[in-house]
Scaffold this motif. Structure first.
Motif, mmCIF file in Angstrom:
data_model
loop_
_atom_site.group_PDB
_atom_site.id
_atom_site.type_symbol
_atom_site.label_atom_id
_atom_site.label_comp_id
_atom_site.label_asym_id
_atom_site.label_seq_id
_atom_site.Cartn_x
_atom_site.Cartn_y
_atom_site.Cartn_z
ATOM 1 N N GLU A 91 22.181 -21.633 29.016
ATOM 2 C CA GLU A 91 22.924 -20.495 28.493
ATOM 3 C C GLU A 91 24.420 -20.752 28.702
ATOM 4 O OE1 GLU A 91 21.451 -16.827 30.060
ATOM 5 O OE2 GLU A 91 19.419 -17.212 29.325
ATOM 6 N N ILE A 92 25.216 -20.480 27.681
ATOM 7 C CA ILE A 92 26.659 -20.682 27.781
ATOM 8 C C ILE A 92 27.338 -19.321 27.640
ATOM 9 C CG2 ILE A 92 28.643 -21.985 26.897
ATOM 10 C CD1 ILE A 92 26.475 -23.860 27.785
ATOM 11 N N PRO A 93 27.526 -18.623 28.759
ATOM 12 C CA PRO A 93 28.043 -17.259 28.666
ATOM 13 C C PRO A 93 29.457 -17.234 28.071
ATOM 14 C CG PRO A 93 27.696 -17.922 30.973
ATOM 15 C CD PRO A 93 27.288 -19.064 30.123
ATOM 16 N N GLY A 94 29.687 -16.239 27.238
ATOM 17 C CA GLY A 94 31.048 -16.015 26.739
ATOM 18 C C GLY A 94 31.468 -16.901 25.583
ATOM 19 N N VAL A 95 30.646 -17.888 25.216
ATOM 20 C CA VAL A 95 31.021 -18.754 24.095
ATOM 21 C C VAL A 95 30.075 -18.473 22.916
ATOM 22 C CG1 VAL A 95 31.412 -21.124 23.319
ATOM 23 C CG2 VAL A 95 31.809 -20.522 25.719
ATOM 24 N N LEU A 144 26.012 -18.430 23.182
ATOM 25 C CA LEU A 144 24.926 -19.381 22.974
ATOM 26 C C LEU A 144 23.802 -19.225 23.997
ATOM 27 C CD1 LEU A 144 23.844 -21.793 21.392
ATOM 28 C CD2 LEU A 144 25.079 -23.270 22.964
ATOM 29 N N ASN A 145 22.613 -18.954 23.496
ATOM 30 C CA ASN A 145 21.369 -18.865 24.275
ATOM 31 C C ASN A 145 21.306 -17.723 25.282
ATOM 32 O OD1 ASN A 145 20.170 -21.028 22.984
ATOM 33 N ND2 ASN A 145 20.926 -22.529 24.467
#
Ligand SMILES: Nc1ncnc2c1ncn2[C@@H]1O[C@H](COP(=O)(O)OP(=O)(O)OP(=O)(O)O)[C@@H](O)[C@H]1O
Ligand SMILES: [Mg+2]
Lengths: 248, 346
Positions: A91-95, A144-145
């Motif tokens: 998981e790519i928080p904030g992007v 993302l995710n």
């Protein structure tokens, strides 16, 4: 296309040897499957091929179209066309997904000396693909995710793969977590990418995926190396009989 | 009259233990200068130079401004005032400065302050903001000093019934700097959001200190501060919610989250809740960590170079404290400053 020659690798600061003189060649245009018991080192192989920190190569070499991969940074390998569909996508928080993917695509293009893709073309391509993969358009706006279900994450891996059009694809248990419909959609996408100048390595535990994506060769990874190989039917034998015969 | 160094706080004062103003001031000139701020006023507002003393002088640095600053720059915002234009405060670049904002009943004002000094300066600002019933304030502080500047900026806000405060701070630090916000909540149903981000490189220092004093029921406080430090920089966060006995149904949340991107940087944090009321929902959280290596690998596997991947993750980490900023142009300019900083530091 991809040549793995006597590859040995360790994890855990060299304390644990996972791959021991593994050799495997996947010619352009072919799809190979790797099966094998839990903990055999299938994911380790995928990380070694893509250059993850903590997976140390202690011997052998890997080339893509004759170019040595092991000295390259992960991003350089990606620009050369290596793509890994992760067993556990991060998981790519904030992007936002679209920002992430456009950044990735254009970074690869820059690295190859190609022109960057403009926003309109990118959006058009993304929308078309999302509908082909039956993904909700709002998923592309979310980080993302983040908060995606297991199956959604796997579908997102395929979406990225189709956007980036890599030359060599490693799929690590892309089928796990997918329902039957999703499995068919994903397999259709993958089959569409099959081409004479692209190679694929599919890691799976289940014959079911290989009914949809029929491989040219099937290998067993056990004891740190390729312990046995066969044609597409070999997967059926393995599923029926297990890996005892190939135990290290 | 020149400033006696012994009147400045030192590390021995608990509230200043991580920000030693006296030591830093020894190397600084212009300690008794008078500052001259520049105001750009929205239509309908005027500025006055008041000479009267402000009653609130609760910190040692505030007291100094009353000795050394010139006039108290005073803006009286009439009841019910509202404007599309912000009040812009610049020229906060040297000396002692006192500012007084009075927001009348139901008045709404947006304030943008640029805290940026010349080389080798000492800046000490004391700002008093009175918010009458139903007043609403959106305040943005952009702080970027040279590495040779010592700055203390203290704000005392008094909020009466139904007042709304949205404060956003973006700081890139200075040699030594402290941005302190003190809020006295005097009327019910006050809503305050006190957000901030600091990004520090080289040997920069910023101290974000806040003290929220709640003495009445039914107020909501949200505080989210994010920090990113690298090189030999030092970030300080001190936050305190003081919930007095009558402040029932206080709903308050304090968060400080920081990333340390180098081995020699430092973060000091002290989140505090002091609660005497028994029917409240108060929470605080404090985390200090590094960028997620797994996420970085994932991004690099997709072709994003390491530096750019780090910058994207860091930007995403800090940017969310500005999510609710209503002025979109201002928000974009803050995000651009963050991006520029990330580009220079990678
Ligand atoms: N970073 C690591 N540190 C220590 N041990 C590790 C690390 N990564 C993998 N291993 C170990 O290496 C072995 C191989 O793991 P790997 O994930 O490659 O197996 P796998 O074949 O993909 O298994 P599965 O079918 O369960 O996915 C396992 O014993 C695992 O615990
Ligand atoms: Mg695995």
């Amino acid at each position: 296309m991809l040549k793995i020659n006597n590859l040995s690798a360790t994890v855990d600061d060299g304390n644990k040897t996972i791959l021991e003189a593994l050799s495997l060649e996947i010619p352009a245009g072919e799809v190979h499957a790797i099966m094998g018991p839990n903990g055999a080192g299938k994911s380790t192989l995928s990380y070694v091929l893509t250059g993850r920190d903590g997976y140390d190569v202690t011997g052998g070499d890997v080339t893509l179209d004759g170019e040595d991969l092991l000295d390259m940074d992960p991003e350089e390998r990606a620009a050369k066309g290596m793509f890994l569909s992760f067993q556990y996508p991060l998981e790519i928080p904030g992007v936002p997904t679209m920002t992430f993917l456009k950044t990735a695509l254009n970074a690869q293009r820059r690295a190859r000396g190609e022109e960057e893709m403009g926003a309109p073309e990118f959006l058009k391509k993304a929308r078309a693909l999302a509908s082909e993969l039956k993904m909700k358009p709002e998923m592309l706006k979310r980080p993302l995710n983040v908060g995606f279900s297991g199956g959604e994450k796997k579908r997102m891996e395929i979406f990225q793969m189709m956007m980036l059009e890599p030359r060599f694809i490693v799929m690590d248990e892309t089928d796990s977590g997918l329902d039957v419909d999703a499995l068919r959609i994903v397999a259709d996408g993958v089959n569409k990418l099959r081409s004479p100048d692209r190679g694929m390595l599919i890691i799976t535990h289940y014959q079911r995926l290989l009914d949809y994506i029929v491989p040219d060769r099937v290998h067993v990874l056990s004891g740190g190396k390729i312990a046995a190989s066969g044609d597409a039917d070999f997967a059926k034998t393995l599923e029926a009989e297990g890996y005892d015969a190939y135990a290290a | 009259m020149s400033l006696d160094l012994n009147t400045l706080p030192t590390r021995r004062d608990e509230a200043w233990k991580w920000t030693d103003v006296r030591a830093a001031a020894k190397e600084q000139g212009g300690l008794s200068d008078v500052g001259l701020p520049k105001f750009t006023l929205p239509e309908g507002l005027t500025i006055m130079e008041a000479s009267s003393d402000l009653a609130i002088a609760s910190t040692p640095m505030s007291r100094l401004t009353s000795h050394f600053s010139g006039p108290v720059w005073t803006v009286n915002v009439p009841d019910g005032f509202s404007s599309d234009e912000p009040l812009l405060i610049e020229g906060l670049n040297r000396g002692h400065i006192r500012i007084h904002l009075i927001l009348g009943k139901g008045a709404s004002l947006s304030v943008i302050e640029h805290h940026a000094s010349d080389e080798n300066r000492f800046v000490n600002i004391d700002m008093v903001i009175d918010m009458k019933e139903g007043a609403s304030l959106e305040r943005a502080i952009i702080h970027d000093d040279p590495e040779s500047c010592l700055r203390v900026a203290t704000t005392h806000i008094t909020a009466w019934r139904g007042a709304k405060i949205n404060q956003y701070v973006l700081s890139f630090g200075g040699d030594l700097s402290r941005l302190e916000t003190r809020v006295a909540v005097m009327g019910k149903e006050v809503e305050a959001a006190l957000n901030g981000a600091y990004l520090l490189g080289a040997k920069r220092h910023v101290d974000m200190t806040s003290y929220i004093d709640l003495a009445v029921p039914d107020c909501t406080i949200r505080q989210a501060v994010k920090g990113v430090v690298t090189d030999k920089a030092r970030g300080v966060f001190q936050g305190k919610f003081h919930v007095r006995k009558p402040a029932q149904h206080t709903d308050a949340e304090m968060r400080h989250d920081a990333l340390m991107l180098s081995d020699n940087c430092e973060i000091r944090s002290k989140p505090e809740l002091e609660i005497y009321a028994d029917d409240v929902a108060c929470a605080h959280g404090n985390t200090i960590g590094q960028l997620d290596e797994n996420a970085l690998f994932y991004m690099r596997q997709r072709g994003i170079p390491a530096g750019q991947a780090r910058a994207l993750l860091t930007e995403a980490f800090v940017a969310d404290v500005f999510d609710d900023l209503e002025d979109e142009t201002l928000k974009d300019s803050l995000l651009r400053k963050i991006r520029d900083w990330l580009k220079e530091t990678k």
